[in-house]
Design a protein around this motif. Structure first.
Motif, PDB file in Angstrom:
ATOM      1  N   UNK A  13       1.174  -1.811   7.381  1.00  0.00           N
ATOM      2  CA  UNK A  13       0.746  -1.706   5.991  1.00  0.00           C
ATOM      3  C   UNK A  13       1.553  -0.661   5.234  1.00  0.00           C
ATOM      4  N   UNK A  14       2.046   0.328   5.977  1.00  0.00           N
ATOM      5  CA  UNK A  14       2.738   1.455   5.359  1.00  0.00           C
ATOM      6  C   UNK A  14       3.756   1.998   6.347  1.00  0.00           C
ATOM      7  N   UNK A  15       4.957   2.277   5.864  1.00  0.00           N
ATOM      8  CA  UNK A  15       5.989   2.916   6.676  1.00  0.00           C
ATOM      9  C   UNK A  15       6.266   4.297   6.094  1.00  0.00           C
ATOM     10  N   UNK A  16       6.252   5.308   6.980  1.00  0.00           N
ATOM     11  CA  UNK A  16       6.525   6.676   6.565  1.00  0.00           C
ATOM     12  C   UNK A  16       7.769   7.178   7.276  1.00  0.00           C
ATOM     13  N   UNK A  17       8.450   8.108   6.651  1.00  0.00           N
ATOM     14  CA  UNK A  17       9.720   8.619   7.159  1.00  0.00           C
ATOM     15  C   UNK A  17       9.488   9.874   7.992  1.00  0.00           C
TER      16      UNK A  17
ATOM     17  N   UNK B 140      -2.372  -0.218   9.645  1.00  0.00           N
ATOM     18  CA  UNK B 140      -1.337   0.165  10.601  1.00  0.00           C
ATOM     19  C   UNK B 140      -0.213   0.891   9.892  1.00  0.00           C
ATOM     20  N   UNK B 141       0.112   2.077  10.383  1.00  0.00           N
ATOM     21  CA  UNK B 141       1.150   2.915   9.771  1.00  0.00           C
ATOM     22  C   UNK B 141       2.292   3.068  10.765  1.00  0.00           C
ATOM     23  N   UNK B 142       3.493   2.785  10.330  1.00  0.00           N
ATOM     24  CA  UNK B 142       4.671   2.937  11.188  1.00  0.00           C
ATOM     25  C   UNK B 142       5.443   4.182  10.783  1.00  0.00           C
TER      26      UNK B 142
ATOM     27  N   UNK C 262       0.842  -1.200   0.000  1.00  0.00           N
ATOM     28  CA  UNK C 262       0.000   0.000   0.000  1.00  0.00           C
ATOM     29  C   UNK C 262       0.873   1.244   0.000  1.00  0.00           C
ATOM     30  N   UNK C 263       0.513   2.221  -0.842  1.00  0.00           N
ATOM     31  CA  UNK C 263       1.239   3.479  -0.814  1.00  0.00           C
ATOM     32  C   UNK C 263       0.335   4.579  -0.259  1.00  0.00           C
ATOM     33  N   UNK C 264       0.881   5.775  -0.140  1.00  0.00           N
ATOM     34  CA  UNK C 264       0.150   6.868   0.505  1.00  0.00           C
ATOM     35  C   UNK C 264      -1.127   7.206  -0.256  1.00  0.00           C
ATOM     36  N   UNK C 265      -1.053   7.281  -1.575  1.00  0.00           N
ATOM     37  CA  UNK C 265      -2.236   7.647  -2.360  1.00  0.00           C
ATOM     38  C   UNK C 265      -3.344   6.612  -2.212  1.00  0.00           C
ATOM     39  N   UNK C 266      -2.976   5.339  -2.192  1.00  0.00           N
ATOM     40  CA  UNK C 266      -3.968   4.278  -1.994  1.00  0.00           C
ATOM     41  C   UNK C 266      -4.631   4.406  -0.635  1.00  0.00           C
ATOM     42  N   UNK C 267      -3.831   4.716   0.394  1.00  0.00           N
ATOM     43  CA  UNK C 267      -4.395   4.861   1.730  1.00  0.00           C
ATOM     44  C   UNK C 267      -5.309   6.072   1.819  1.00  0.00           C
ATOM     45  N   UNK C 268      -4.917   7.183   1.200  1.00  0.00           N
ATOM     46  CA  UNK C 268      -5.785   8.362   1.194  1.00  0.00           C
ATOM     47  C   UNK C 268      -7.133   8.014   0.568  1.00  0.00           C
ATOM     48  N   UNK C 269      -7.122   7.332  -0.558  1.00  0.00           N
ATOM     49  CA  UNK C 269      -8.373   6.998  -1.242  1.00  0.00           C
ATOM     50  C   UNK C 269      -9.217   6.031  -0.424  1.00  0.00           C
ATOM     51  N   UNK C 270      -8.574   5.035   0.168  1.00  0.00           N
ATOM     52  CA  UNK C 270      -9.339   4.066   0.970  1.00  0.00           C
ATOM     53  C   UNK C 270      -9.965   4.738   2.188  1.00  0.00           C
TER      54      UNK C 270
END
Length: 259
Positions: free
Chosen positions: A237-241, A221-223, A1-9
């Motif tokens: 599901x997604x790791x952000x910096x 879940x976002x880390x 999953x990327x950021x754009x996919x998560x925003x849309x979901x």
């Protein structure tokens, strides 16, 4: 999953719970925890999101409920969870859950923590209602072996007294085994419509139960990675910096969901 996919979901969910840790997630970690403030734009983005239809915002932290309420007062319509779930306040500030404090056991454990500080003065102890934290961020490199020895002995004493010891970013915290952030999410969901989509973000070991719980129930879940803790023991599901990337996501979601 990327950021754009998560925003849309998240934008499309009929009912959404967005829950976020504070330190290291919407605030940078500071040398002394009292100096932590939400990063620019974070509170505004959460406030905007909280006004979107079908949307619930929660701030979930190891800080006390009064501390996190003061630091996030600009977000009016948010749930707040303190001490990893031992304190929960509804939007507006009403306490809807308050765990009983194990005062005698904490008193004894605090005395043992003070003994560790006598051995390594740059350690410092934070007493809360239901937990005790020992911070070692300010311990100089040459004193860290002694500090870790003292912390290990203290953690063993905490475990003997029935506490769970969480080893986080420059902190050891002993808390009641009955509370963690995953259980706090489960409590919040009992107040929300069935099928609510949960998105949880956090940066440390204390957030792992919530990241895991979100994923177990079909949420996200976002880390939030850092140089201190680039990876987590649970799979997100997604790791952000860093906090900036998470705040940018919340801003994009608020614009998309509210628009």
């Amino acid at each position: 999953m990327d950021v754009l996919e998560l925003v849309e979901r998240a934008a499309a969910a009929p009912s959404l719970l967005l829950a976020t840790d504070f330190d290291g997630t919407i605030s940078e970690i500071t040398a002394v925890s009292g100096g932590a403030v939400a990063a620019p734009g974070a509170l505004g983005a959460l406030e905007a999101l909280s006004r979107a239809p079908g949307t619930t915002v929660a701030i979930v932290t190891g800080r006390t409920i009064h501390d996190v309420a003061a630091r996030t007062a600009a977000v009016g319509a948010a749930w707040r969870v303190g001490e990893h779930g031992a304190e929960i306040a509804a939007p507006g500030g009403e306490l809807v859950y308050l765990a009983e404090s194990p005062t005698k056991a904490l008193d004894a454990l605090e005395r043992e923590a003070d003994e560790a500080v006598r051995r390594v003065p740059s350690l410092w102890v934070e007493r809360k209602r239901c937990s005790i934290a020992v911070h070692w961020r300010l311990v100089p490199a040459e004193a860290r072996p002694a500090a870790f020895d003292a912390l290990g002995a203290w953690a063993d004493a905490a475990a003997r007294r029935g506490f769970v010891v969480m080893r986080g970013r420059s902190i050891h915290e002993a808390r009641d085994a009955a509370h963690d952030k995953g259980r706090a999410l489960a409590f919040l969901l009992t107040r929300l419509p069935p099928g609510t989509l949960v998105v949880y973000a956090g940066d440390d070991t204390t957030d792992e139960p919530a990241i895991a719980h979100a994923r177990e129930i079909g949420g996200v879940g976002v880390y939030i990675a850092s140089s201190e803790r680039p990876n987590t023991a649970v799979e997100p599901d997604l790791t952000l910096d860093g906090p900036g990337a998470w705040i940018a996501f919340v801003e994009a979601l608020a614009a998309r969901r509210g628009g």
